[in-house]
Each structure stands twice: as C-alpha cells, then as structure tokens.
Design an enzyme around this catalytic site. Sequence first.
Site, PDB file in Angstrom:
ATOM      1  N   ASP A   1       1.009  -1.036  -0.202  1.00 41.41           N
ATOM      2  CA  ASP A   1       0.037  -0.189   0.031  1.00 41.41           C
ATOM      3  C   ASP A   1       0.685   1.316  -0.335  1.00 41.41           C
ATOM      4  OD1 ASP A   1      -3.081   0.575   0.348  1.00 41.41           O
ATOM      5  OD2 ASP A   1      -1.494   2.261   1.038  1.00 41.41           O
TER       6      ASP A   1
ATOM      7  N   HIS B   1     -10.458  -5.251  -3.359  1.00 42.57           N
ATOM      8  CA  HIS B   1      -9.093  -5.621  -2.673  1.00 42.57           C
ATOM      9  C   HIS B   1      -9.255  -5.677  -1.255  1.00 42.57           C
ATOM     10  CE1 HIS B   1     -10.028  -1.622  -2.058  1.00 42.57           C
ATOM     11  NE2 HIS B   1      -9.701  -1.387  -1.515  1.00 42.57           N
TER      12      HIS B   1
ATOM     13  N   HIS C   1      -6.644  -5.791   2.137  1.00 38.03           N
ATOM     14  CA  HIS C   1      -5.507  -5.225   3.055  1.00 38.03           C
ATOM     15  C   HIS C   1      -4.863  -6.591   4.080  1.00 38.03           C
ATOM     16  CE1 HIS C   1      -6.916  -1.208   1.946  1.00 38.03           C
ATOM     17  NE2 HIS C   1      -8.430  -1.743   2.122  1.00 38.03           N
TER      18      HIS C   1
ATOM     19  N   GLU D   1     -12.066   3.196  -0.880  1.00 36.02           N
ATOM     20  CA  GLU D   1     -12.584   4.265  -2.014  1.00 36.02           C
ATOM     21  C   GLU D   1     -12.107   3.990  -3.432  1.00 36.02           C
ATOM     22  OE1 GLU D   1      -9.565   6.063   0.191  1.00 36.02           O
ATOM     23  OE2 GLU D   1     -10.585   7.069   2.217  1.00 36.02           O
TER      24      GLU D   1
ATOM     25  N   ASN E   1     -13.118  -3.339   2.528  1.00 36.22           N
ATOM     26  CA  ASN E   1     -13.794  -2.670   2.707  1.00 36.22           C
ATOM     27  C   ASN E   1     -14.361  -2.535   1.296  1.00 36.22           C
ATOM     28  OD1 ASN E   1     -12.531  -1.450   5.091  1.00 36.22           O
ATOM     29  ND2 ASN E   1     -10.639   0.153   4.080  1.00 36.22           N
TER      30      ASN E   1
HETATM   31  P1  AMP Z   1     -10.188   1.166   0.042  1.00 37.38           P
HETATM   32  O1  AMP Z   1     -10.077   2.302   1.596  1.00 37.38           O
HETATM   33  O2  AMP Z   1     -10.407  -0.564   0.862  1.00 37.38           O
HETATM   34  O3  AMP Z   1      -9.804   1.393  -0.692  1.00 37.38           O
HETATM   35  O4  AMP Z   1      -7.963   1.123  -0.270  1.00 37.38           O
HETATM   36  C1  AMP Z   1      -7.831   1.909  -1.308  1.00 37.38           C
HETATM   37  C2  AMP Z   1      -5.740   1.970  -0.437  1.00 37.38           C
HETATM   38  O5  AMP Z   1      -5.027   2.022  -2.315  1.00 37.38           O
HETATM   39  C3  AMP Z   1      -5.822   2.422   0.545  1.00 37.38           C
HETATM   40  O6  AMP Z   1      -5.245   1.770   1.239  1.00 37.38           O
HETATM   41  C4  AMP Z   1      -4.441   3.598  -0.667  1.00 37.38           C
HETATM   42  O7  AMP Z   1      -3.453   4.080   0.259  1.00 37.38           O
HETATM   43  C5  AMP Z   1      -4.663   2.403  -1.438  1.00 37.38           C
HETATM   44  N1  AMP Z   1      -3.922   3.468  -3.108  1.00 37.38           N
HETATM   45  C6  AMP Z   1      -4.292   3.864  -3.593  1.00 37.38           C
HETATM   46  N2  AMP Z   1      -3.358   4.011  -4.309  1.00 37.38           N
HETATM   47  C7  AMP Z   1      -2.298   3.496  -4.532  1.00 37.38           C
HETATM   48  C8  AMP Z   1      -1.609   3.175  -5.757  1.00 37.38           C
HETATM   49  N3  AMP Z   1      -0.693   3.801  -6.723  1.00 37.38           N
HETATM   50  N4  AMP Z   1      -0.274   2.829  -4.697  1.00 37.38           N
HETATM   51  C9  AMP Z   1      -0.852   1.415  -3.607  1.00 37.38           C
HETATM   52  N5  AMP Z   1      -1.575   1.342  -2.719  1.00 37.38           N
HETATM   53  C10 AMP Z   1      -2.408   2.675  -3.236  1.00 37.38           C
END
Ligand code: AMP
Length: 116
Positions: free
Chosen positions: A32, A103, A105, A98, A90
């Site tokens: 991440d 995905h 985590h 987001e 999430n």
């Molecule tokens: P979520 O809130 O579960 O949708 O998590 C999205 C995750 O993607 C967040 O933890 C971000 O920090 C991560 N994220 C966003 N852009 C990137 C990227 N370019 N490379 C790696 N992680 C990312």
Amino acid sequence: MYDDNNVFAKILRNEIPCNKVYEDDYSLFFHDINPQAKIHVLGIPKTKCVDFLDFISNSNTKNVSIFFNNVNIVVDKLNVRESGFRIISNSGINGGQEVFHFHIHILAGEKIGAFK
Ligand code: AMP
C-alpha cells in the site's frame, strides 16, 4: 459499475507502478502506498470486479479459490505466518471503500490495534 480508470486498473495495465510482492495470472499483491501498519499489502484479482460481493458472486470458483489461496504464498513472502496478520476488505460507502476494484488489505508486522 466497474470504472476502468480506477487506480488499481491502471496498476494492472502497468500505467502506474507498484511495489510488487507477488503476481500470477489471476492476482497481484503489492505494498500500500500509504501504509497503516509496518506491513500493509493489498491483494487484487485481475478480473474487473468492484467489491467483495461482486468478486465472489461474478467470478468463477477457480478464480476465487486461487485468489484467496495466494494469501498463503504472500504470508510466507512477508514472513508473518507465525506472528500473525489481519485481512480487511472495505466494501461500499459505509465500509470506507475508496478504490472500486475489489481488494484485500493484509496488515502485519506489529500488533494491529482494536477497531470498533
Ligand atoms: P480502500 O479504502 O479499502 O478502498 O483502500 C484503498 C487503498 O489503496 C488505500 O489504503 C490507499 O492507500 C491505497 N492506494 C491508493 N493508491 C495506491 C497506489 N497507487 N499504490 C498502492 N496503494 C494505493
């Protein structure tokens, strides 16, 4: 509806880089960009799926099985099998999602705090 311009779709198309942990024909695991623990890895399937329910409802069984089994490989690559880890996915607005490509985590490397 799946948006081809989401950031994980761009990573899968190699339009933006990622710090890769593991990749096969079905999935990609990478660090991440904004880690919430000492180890914070994301796992994504290569199929176009918006969230957890979309993935398990609309992917074939083999794809779902391989994706979750790949956690085994990643856990060993991260060397956290013994120390433990937390998996989170999430989903939707209330789930705090987001990026709308499904995905998981994987949080590890330290004791992950309680959450409400
Ligand atoms: P979520 O809130 O579960 O949708 O998590 C999205 C995750 O993607 C967040 O933890 C971000 O920090 C991560 N994220 C966003 N852009 C990137 C990227 N370019 N490379 C790696 N992680 C990312």
